[in-house]
Write a protein that holds these residues in place. Structure first.
Motif, mmCIF file in Angstrom:
data_model
loop_
_atom_site.group_PDB
_atom_site.id
_atom_site.type_symbol
_atom_site.label_atom_id
_atom_site.label_comp_id
_atom_site.label_asym_id
_atom_site.label_seq_id
_atom_site.Cartn_x
_atom_site.Cartn_y
_atom_site.Cartn_z
ATOM 1 N N ILE A 1 49.172 28.741 38.848
ATOM 2 C CA ILE A 1 48.932 28.819 37.409
ATOM 3 C C ILE A 1 49.826 29.891 36.787
ATOM 4 O O ILE A 1 50.021 30.959 37.365
ATOM 5 N N ASP A 2 50.375 29.613 35.597
ATOM 6 C CA ASP A 2 51.210 30.607 34.919
ATOM 7 C C ASP A 2 50.382 31.733 34.312
ATOM 8 O O ASP A 2 50.840 32.878 34.266
ATOM 9 N N ALA A 3 49.180 31.409 33.831
ATOM 10 C CA ALA A 3 48.317 32.459 33.284
ATOM 11 C C ALA A 3 46.893 31.939 33.127
ATOM 12 O O ALA A 3 46.678 30.741 32.911
ATOM 13 N N VAL A 4 45.952 32.847 33.241
ATOM 14 C CA VAL A 4 44.559 32.594 32.855
ATOM 15 C C VAL A 4 44.357 33.241 31.488
ATOM 16 O O VAL A 4 44.627 34.436 31.321
ATOM 17 N N ILE A 5 43.919 32.456 30.533
ATOM 18 C CA ILE A 5 43.672 32.975 29.179
ATOM 19 C C ILE A 5 42.177 33.152 29.029
ATOM 20 O O ILE A 5 41.396 32.193 29.168
ATOM 21 N N THR A 6 41.753 34.387 28.748
ATOM 22 C CA THR A 6 40.328 34.681 28.694
ATOM 23 C C THR A 6 40.038 35.619 27.517
ATOM 24 O O THR A 6 40.884 35.805 26.625
ATOM 25 N N ASP A 7 38.851 36.209 27.497
ATOM 26 C CA ASP A 7 38.439 37.063 26.382
ATOM 27 C C ASP A 7 38.354 38.521 26.824
ATOM 28 O O ASP A 7 38.357 38.816 28.029
ATOM 29 N N PRO A 8 38.260 39.466 25.881
ATOM 30 C CA PRO A 8 38.231 40.892 26.234
ATOM 31 C C PRO A 8 36.988 41.309 27.023
ATOM 32 O O PRO A 8 36.936 42.439 27.516
ATOM 33 N N GLY A 9 36.011 40.428 27.161
ATOM 34 C CA GLY A 9 34.811 40.753 27.932
ATOM 35 C C GLY A 9 35.017 40.726 29.429
ATOM 36 O O GLY A 9 34.105 41.085 30.191
ATOM 37 N N ILE A 10 36.194 40.337 29.891
ATOM 38 C CA ILE A 10 36.469 40.303 31.327
ATOM 39 C C ILE A 10 36.366 41.719 31.900
ATOM 40 O O ILE A 10 36.843 42.686 31.308
ATOM 41 N N THR A 11 35.720 41.854 33.065
ATOM 42 C CA THR A 11 35.551 43.174 33.676
ATOM 43 C C THR A 11 36.813 43.557 34.447
ATOM 44 O O THR A 11 37.619 42.695 34.813
ATOM 45 N N PRO A 12 37.000 44.851 34.718
ATOM 46 C CA PRO A 12 38.158 45.257 35.526
ATOM 47 C C PRO A 12 38.194 44.559 36.890
ATOM 48 O O PRO A 12 39.270 44.210 37.383
ATOM 49 N N GLU A 13 37.013 44.347 37.494
ATOM 50 C CA GLU A 13 36.969 43.681 38.801
ATOM 51 C C GLU A 13 37.401 42.223 38.691
ATOM 52 O O GLU A 13 38.149 41.713 39.534
ATOM 53 N N GLN A 14 36.925 41.546 37.650
ATOM 54 C CA GLN A 14 37.314 40.149 37.439
ATOM 55 C C GLN A 14 38.820 40.048 37.201
ATOM 56 O O GLN A 14 39.491 39.176 37.762
ATOM 57 N N ARG A 15 39.322 40.939 36.390
ATOM 58 C CA ARG A 15 40.753 40.903 36.072
ATOM 59 C C ARG A 15 41.598 41.178 37.313
ATOM 60 O O ARG A 15 42.583 40.484 37.584
ATOM 61 N N ALA A 16 41.193 42.191 38.075
ATOM 62 C CA ALA A 16 41.958 42.541 39.271
ATOM 63 C C ALA A 16 41.966 41.400 40.278
ATOM 64 O O ALA A 16 42.983 41.157 40.942
ATOM 65 N N SER A 17 40.849 40.696 40.402
ATOM 66 C CA SER A 17 40.781 39.596 41.370
ATOM 67 C C SER A 17 41.769 38.495 41.012
ATOM 68 O O SER A 17 42.369 37.875 41.902
ATOM 69 N N CYS A 18 41.964 38.251 39.714
ATOM 70 C CA CYS A 18 42.903 37.214 39.270
ATOM 71 C C CYS A 18 44.351 37.684 39.310
ATOM 72 O O CYS A 18 45.257 36.910 39.645
ATOM 73 N N GLU A 19 44.571 38.936 38.967
ATOM 74 C CA GLU A 19 45.942 39.422 38.856
ATOM 75 C C GLU A 19 46.639 39.563 40.205
ATOM 76 O O GLU A 19 47.841 39.813 40.254
ATOM 77 N N GLN A 20 45.910 39.396 41.287
ATOM 78 C CA GLN A 20 46.558 39.299 42.593
ATOM 79 C C GLN A 20 47.390 38.013 42.683
ATOM 80 O O GLN A 20 48.317 37.920 43.494
ATOM 81 N N TYR A 21 47.040 37.016 41.835
ATOM 82 C CA TYR A 21 47.627 35.691 41.966
ATOM 83 C C TYR A 21 48.377 35.219 40.725
ATOM 84 O O TYR A 21 49.293 34.403 40.829
ATOM 85 N N THR A 22 47.996 35.690 39.547
ATOM 86 C CA THR A 22 48.623 35.191 38.333
ATOM 87 C C THR A 22 48.409 36.183 37.194
ATOM 88 O O THR A 22 47.704 37.189 37.342
ATOM 89 N N ARG A 23 49.008 35.896 36.056
ATOM 90 C CA ARG A 23 48.882 36.751 34.869
ATOM 91 C C ARG A 23 47.567 36.468 34.167
ATOM 92 O O ARG A 23 47.085 35.340 34.140
ATOM 93 N N VAL A 24 46.970 37.498 33.592
ATOM 94 C CA VAL A 24 45.758 37.364 32.782
ATOM 95 C C VAL A 24 46.078 37.745 31.353
ATOM 96 O O VAL A 24 46.631 38.815 31.092
#
Length: 252
Positions: A227-250
């Motif tokens: 995936i080129d990016a996951v588009i989400t909202d500012p409510g994402i937690t640091p843990e959620q963001r870090a888990s995704c950013e190992q693989y793609t842009r958030v």
């Protein structure tokens, strides 16, 4: 595998399943139980996992199985977050783009935010089609197929056949759950169509509000690495963001 990579994978496995044994980790990561025990002790000291007899468990909530709601009910859930995501997604589109809009209420909101963009839209979402059918700037293609009332989508062999001959610039899809790196859906036939559409896209985007992270569903149909990016909202937690950013842009 480097030590840091191995430890990141241990944390991911713990967060995905809730509980991981030493023997499971050793087998999955092709290393010795002694090495895994040392990793677990170090990760526990850092507060990234909780050490238990014979293994480790997640310090987060165990991922919950996503529940599939009817489209009308989902429309009102996390509306502000979905609207934020839809505006970000619409901002990525340029005149002349050929765009696939998948199923889901967030993709429906993207349709609401297209304004006067002169683009081509291909969709299997009847709700997105209804939003766009009178938009004079949009060249609109509705893929035929079997109608699923619960989620207002068309799918199946006829849908896949129509899509197979198309060339797509940008693909947007909603999901039922993300347990990095797994992207998950509820219906295997619809998941197959999602995979096919994503494979055809030059740019691939997942649109998911923050409630979808660390949630499981029945079928894994794609990986965040593709995936080129996951588009989400500012409510994402640091843990959620870090888990995704190992693989793609958030993007949020």
């Amino acid at each position: 595998m480097l030590k840091v990579q191995r430890q990141e994978e241990i944390v991911r496995l713990c967060n995905s399943t809730g509980l991981l044994t030493v023997n499971e980790a050793a087998e999955l990561l092709s290393t010795s139980p002694m090495t895994i025990r040392r990793d677990l002790e170090e990760l526990a000291r850092e507060g990234r996992i909780e050490r238990v007899r014979g293994g480790a468990k997640s310090v987060m909530n165990v991922p919950q199985m996503a529940r599939e709601y009817p489209h009308d009910k989902k429309r009102s859930q996390h509306y502000a977050e979905k609207q934020h995501i839809a505006k970000l997604a619409a901002g990525l589109l340029r005149d002349g783009d050929a765009v696939f809009l998948g199923a889901g209420t967030t993709c429906e909101l993207i349709a609401h935010n297209l304004g006067e963009k002169a683009i081509i839209i291909v969709t299997n979402s009847l709700s997105a089609f209804e939003v766009l059918k009178d938009n004079p700037y949009i060249e609109l293609y509705l893929l035929g197929g079997l109608y699923r009332r619960k989620t207002s989508v068309l799918y199946g062999h006829l849908t896949e056949e129509a899509l197979s001959s198309m060339s797509i610039d940008k693909v947007f899809f909603g999901v039922n759950g993300i347990c990095a790196p797994d992207v998950m859906g509820h219906n295997i036939d619809i998941s197959n169509l999602q995979r096919m559409a994503l494979d055809k896209g030059r740019k691939r985007y997942i649109v998911a509000d923050s409630s979808k992270f660390f949630r499981r569903d029945l079928f894994t149909f794609y990986s965040l690495e593709q995936i080129d990016a996951v588009i989400t909202d500012p409510g994402i937690t640091p843990e959620q963001r870090a888990s995704c950013e190992q693989y793609t842009r958030v993007m949020c």
